[in-house]
Design a protein around this motif. Structure first.
Motif, short mmCIF file in Angstrom:
data_model
loop_
_atom_site.label_atom_id
_atom_site.label_comp_id
_atom_site.label_asym_id
_atom_site.label_seq_id
_atom_site.Cartn_x
_atom_site.Cartn_y
_atom_site.Cartn_z
N TRP A 146 -5.70 27.02 -2.96
CA TRP A 146 -5.32 28.22 -2.22
C TRP A 146 -4.92 27.81 -0.82
O TRP A 146 -5.66 27.09 -0.17
CB TRP A 146 -6.48 29.22 -2.18
CG TRP A 146 -6.01 30.58 -1.77
CD1 TRP A 146 -6.02 31.13 -0.52
CD2 TRP A 146 -5.44 31.56 -2.63
NE1 TRP A 146 -5.50 32.38 -0.54
CE2 TRP A 146 -5.12 32.68 -1.83
CE3 TRP A 146 -5.13 31.61 -3.98
CZ2 TRP A 146 -4.54 33.82 -2.34
CZ3 TRP A 146 -4.55 32.74 -4.50
CH2 TRP A 146 -4.27 33.83 -3.68
N PRO A 147 -3.75 28.18 -0.35
CA PRO A 147 -2.76 29.02 -1.04
C PRO A 147 -2.06 28.26 -2.17
O PRO A 147 -2.27 27.06 -2.34
CB PRO A 147 -1.78 29.38 0.07
CG PRO A 147 -1.85 28.20 1.01
CD PRO A 147 -3.30 27.79 0.99
N HIS A 148 -1.21 28.97 -2.91
CA HIS A 148 -0.43 28.35 -3.97
C HIS A 148 0.45 27.25 -3.37
O HIS A 148 1.10 27.47 -2.33
CB HIS A 148 0.44 29.41 -4.65
CG HIS A 148 1.00 28.98 -5.97
ND1 HIS A 148 1.95 27.97 -6.08
CD2 HIS A 148 0.76 29.41 -7.23
CE1 HIS A 148 2.26 27.81 -7.35
NE2 HIS A 148 1.55 28.66 -8.08
N HIS A 190 0.93 19.09 -16.76
CA HIS A 190 0.32 19.01 -15.43
C HIS A 190 0.66 17.70 -14.73
O HIS A 190 0.56 16.62 -15.30
CB HIS A 190 -1.19 19.15 -15.53
CG HIS A 190 -1.87 19.21 -14.19
ND1 HIS A 190 -1.81 20.31 -13.38
CD2 HIS A 190 -2.59 18.27 -13.50
CE1 HIS A 190 -2.48 20.08 -12.27
NE2 HIS A 190 -2.95 18.85 -12.32
N THR A 191 1.07 17.80 -13.47
CA THR A 191 1.25 16.65 -12.60
C THR A 191 0.51 16.90 -11.30
O THR A 191 0.19 18.05 -10.97
CB THR A 191 2.75 16.39 -12.30
OG1 THR A 191 3.31 17.55 -11.68
CG2 THR A 191 3.52 16.05 -13.57
N PHE A 192 0.25 15.84 -10.55
CA PHE A 192 -0.52 15.99 -9.31
C PHE A 192 -0.18 14.84 -8.39
O PHE A 192 0.45 13.84 -8.78
CB PHE A 192 -2.02 16.01 -9.62
CG PHE A 192 -2.50 14.79 -10.36
CD1 PHE A 192 -2.99 13.68 -9.69
CD2 PHE A 192 -2.44 14.75 -11.75
CE1 PHE A 192 -3.41 12.56 -10.37
CE2 PHE A 192 -2.87 13.62 -12.45
CZ PHE A 192 -3.36 12.53 -11.75
N GLY A 193 -0.61 14.97 -7.15
CA GLY A 193 -0.38 13.91 -6.17
C GLY A 193 1.00 14.01 -5.52
O GLY A 193 1.88 14.73 -5.98
N LYS A 194 1.15 13.27 -4.43
CA LYS A 194 2.40 13.28 -3.68
C LYS A 194 3.57 12.90 -4.57
O LYS A 194 3.50 11.94 -5.33
CB LYS A 194 2.30 12.32 -2.50
CG LYS A 194 3.48 12.38 -1.54
CD LYS A 194 3.26 11.47 -0.35
CE LYS A 194 4.44 11.57 0.63
NZ LYS A 194 4.24 10.70 1.81
N VAL A 231 3.55 26.37 0.21
CA VAL A 231 3.57 25.27 1.16
C VAL A 231 4.91 24.53 1.10
O VAL A 231 5.54 24.26 2.12
CB VAL A 231 2.41 24.29 0.90
CG1 VAL A 231 2.47 23.09 1.85
CG2 VAL A 231 1.07 25.00 1.04
N PHE A 232 5.35 24.22 -0.13
CA PHE A 232 6.59 23.47 -0.30
C PHE A 232 7.83 24.34 -0.07
O PHE A 232 8.86 23.86 0.38
CB PHE A 232 6.65 22.86 -1.70
CG PHE A 232 5.66 21.75 -1.91
CD1 PHE A 232 5.77 20.58 -1.20
CD2 PHE A 232 4.63 21.90 -2.82
CE1 PHE A 232 4.85 19.54 -1.38
CE2 PHE A 232 3.71 20.88 -3.02
CZ PHE A 232 3.82 19.70 -2.29
N SER A 233 7.73 25.64 -0.39
CA SER A 233 8.87 26.55 -0.22
C SER A 233 8.39 27.80 0.50
O SER A 233 8.28 28.88 -0.11
CB SER A 233 9.47 26.91 -1.59
OG SER A 233 9.84 25.76 -2.31
N PRO A 234 8.11 27.70 1.80
CA PRO A 234 7.52 28.82 2.54
C PRO A 234 8.41 30.05 2.62
O PRO A 234 7.90 31.14 2.88
CB PRO A 234 7.26 28.22 3.93
CG PRO A 234 8.19 27.05 4.03
CD PRO A 234 8.30 26.51 2.65
#
Length: 306
Positions: A54-56, A125-129, A60-63
């Motif tokens: 949280w937040p989704h 599912h993917t994660f990380g930078k 963050v990536f597309s404010p």
């Protein structure tokens, strides 16, 4: 269910069976993951846990995207607890966290901080930078860090994978039946009853104006048959989402006419479950035509089998 809002304050070493994701909607696909999670925890003597954000991350990536969600954080918490999850970790998706590589996330968060012994992820599912973490990475790291990993296949509905996006699309297309099928329960909104223009009472259809959380996605503008829950009582209702174009309304409102109901519920919280789409928002040529349509909507609502 234990709720941990700050990982920095979590110092327990309870071995966990854990899954990661947004779990927006806690739909049937999510429910399958949780079922497997609880089963693995019980079989291996672990406790079940969800790590969500949280937040989704999209905010963050597309404010600039006006992302609407299926659940408020309170609704999601309720649904996860209802499905038997024992621990809920609410991680802020901040700058530090989003810059962890997949390997750093596994080592620092899953292993060192959360003591994960069994990890379950969804099919995509993917994660990380830069999405550097995936099932293959987990399979590679699992033996060295003492956990097992499992990937759950998607759950399908009408030849498509159930996802939060698919549920949102169904709602914006007023396909309430499809949305409810994918969720495995009736989509709902709730909020405090606020004062409106009180035009409904002048035509025999007084409505309760619901102040809905701005993050919640609303179905397409129009009229719906709903269940209404007020002070532990359930009623039938006709709900309207729109701007009231017949009376030159401007701002969006969510109003519900509650059948067989005559109580003052201003400033009280009510919830509605969406059951059936009646029709699109209509601008009527006169109040008489509006009343005729409301009379027909009421007849359909009274006859609807709840």
């Amino acid at each position: 269910m234990k709720i941990i809002k700050n990982l920095h304050d979590y110092h327990e070493k309870t071995p966990l069976a854990l899954s990661i994701g947004m779990f927006d909607g806690v739909h049937r696909g999510h429910q399958t993951i949780i079922k497997n999670l609880n089963s693995a925890a019980a079989h291996k003597g672990l406790e079940s846990a969800i790590l969500t954000f949280w937040p989704h991350p999209r905010t963050v990536f597309s404010p600039n995207d006006d992302l609407k969600l299926l659940n408020t954080i309170e609704e999601k918490t309720y649904l996860l607890e209802k499905n038997g999850v024992q621990h809920l970790f609410l991680k802020e998706f901040d700058e530090e966290f989003r810059n962890l590589t997949g390997e750093e996330f596994v080592k620092q968060i899953l292993v060192e901080k959360l003591n994960v012994r069994h990890l379950i992820i969804g099919h995509d599912h993917t994660f990380g930078k830069n999405r550097s973490g995936d099932f293959k990475l987990l399979q590679k790291m699992a033996p060295d860090f003492g956990f097992e990993v499992e990937q759950v296949e998607a759950v399908d509905f009408l030849d498509t994978h159930i996802s939060s996006t698919q549920v949102r699309n169904a709602l914006t297309n007023a396909d309430i039946n499809a949305a409810n099928e994918m969720l495995g329960y009736h989509y709902s909104v709730s909020g405090e009853v606020i004062h409106g223009k009180k035009l409904g009472r002048t035509i025999g259809y007084p409505t309760a104006n619901i102040l809905v959380n701005r993050m919640k996605i609303l179905p397409k503008n129009g009229a719906y048959i709903v269940d209404v829950f007020s002070e532990e009582q359930q009623f039938k209702g006709m709900l309207s989402i729109g701007t009231n174009p017949t009376v030159e309304g401007k701002s969006l409102s969510v109003e519900v006419y509650i059948l067989d109901f005559d109580s003052d519920i201003y400033d009280k919280k009510i919830s509605v479950n969406f059951r059936e789409f009646l029709h699109n928002e209509i601008k009527f040529e006169s109040l008489e035509k509006l009343i005729e349509r409301l009379d027909e909507d009421k007849r359909l609502t009274e006859n609807f089998q709840f």
